[in-house]
Design a protein around this motif. Sequence first.
Motif, PDB file in Angstrom:
ATOM      1  N   THR A 148      -1.365   4.522  -1.555  1.00 58.02           N
ATOM      2  CA  THR A 148      -2.682   4.673  -0.911  1.00 58.02           C
ATOM      3  C   THR A 148      -2.875   4.844   0.892  1.00 58.02           C
ATOM      4  OG1 THR A 148      -2.570   2.228  -0.583  1.00 58.02           O
ATOM      5  CG2 THR A 148      -3.676   3.042  -2.816  1.00 58.02           C
ATOM      6  N   GLU A 152       1.987   1.815  -3.394  1.00 55.40           N
ATOM      7  CA  GLU A 152       1.052   2.419  -4.282  1.00 55.40           C
ATOM      8  C   GLU A 152       0.404   3.802  -4.086  1.00 55.40           C
ATOM      9  OE1 GLU A 152      -2.186  -0.155  -5.547  1.00 55.40           O
ATOM     10  OE2 GLU A 152      -0.900  -1.354  -6.697  1.00 55.40           O
ATOM     11  N   GLU A 212       0.963  -1.047  -0.023  1.00 55.20           N
ATOM     12  CA  GLU A 212      -0.160   0.141   0.040  1.00 55.20           C
ATOM     13  C   GLU A 212       0.803   1.219  -0.126  1.00 55.20           C
ATOM     14  OE1 GLU A 212      -4.106  -0.389   1.785  1.00 55.20           O
ATOM     15  OE2 GLU A 212      -2.846  -1.469   3.130  1.00 55.20           O
TER      16      GLU A 212
END
Lengths: 205, 84
Positions: free
Chosen positions: B21, B19, B16
Amino acid sequence: MTEAPRTETELIQLAATGDSDAFGALVQPHLALFHNGIQRILGNTADTQDALQDALMSIHRDLPRFEGRSRFSSWGYKICLNAALMVRRSRVRLHDMERAEGLAIGPFDERGHHTEQDRTPEWQEEAQAHQLVERQEMRECLTRALDELPDSHRMVFVLKDLEEWETDDIARHLQLTPAAVRQRLHRSRTLLQARLRTFVLGGHP
Amino acid sequence: MTLLPSCREVQTQLTEYAEGTLPLPRRIGIWIHLFFCHVCAGFLRGLRALPGLAKRALAPPEAAPEEASRALAEIQTRLKRQQS
């Protein structure tokens, strides 16, 4: 006098009219690619054979609609991946259970920090790793490790890290939330990384 | 959740993190952790290298396996039957 080899465009036209030899000549150069794409998703199973046959029939059926905007191999490959996804959707996923373990590679102390830092193996430089992938052993180890992943984890890893799909597209296809896709991807990567230690890390499996 | 996460917390959130996020405070916490912890930084390098290695290791072989050729032959037979 031997006949001059036909171009791909000619083969497409002939195959679209039902010429099975032309269809064979058209598909044969890409058959390893098509089979490999399906096998990465479904594993080395009878499903792969079924999906490949379905895909080849779809390719033949849709040939009249192939407009040549992309290469035939790319167009056919997409059909193969879709066939694999369709087969995957229809099969019973006995082993597709959530796994809580495998998220992180320890050992950790009571505060969640690494212990034995000096003895923890380090990922080797990529140049070295490139040489390692030439080895058949690496392919076999990775294939085995992929086969051991829960089905949906394997799918997420293949679609994201091998096929380079966007997370949102994977989520839509697999009917998951993007967060669930990322979670499964992370578990897959962690488990695979642990399995590949003998090849890529300087440590022990 | 503290500002500076533990190794276990970092390792569970690295995908995560990569990415982009995670909430900003957590991203900063992980970034600082990675700066000081060579084990977690190595783990992240491993995660980043894995797709490339896997792509090369699982690339299609030069020749199609026998079962793939059998599948193609089966389809060609079906097409011939349909034609005749």
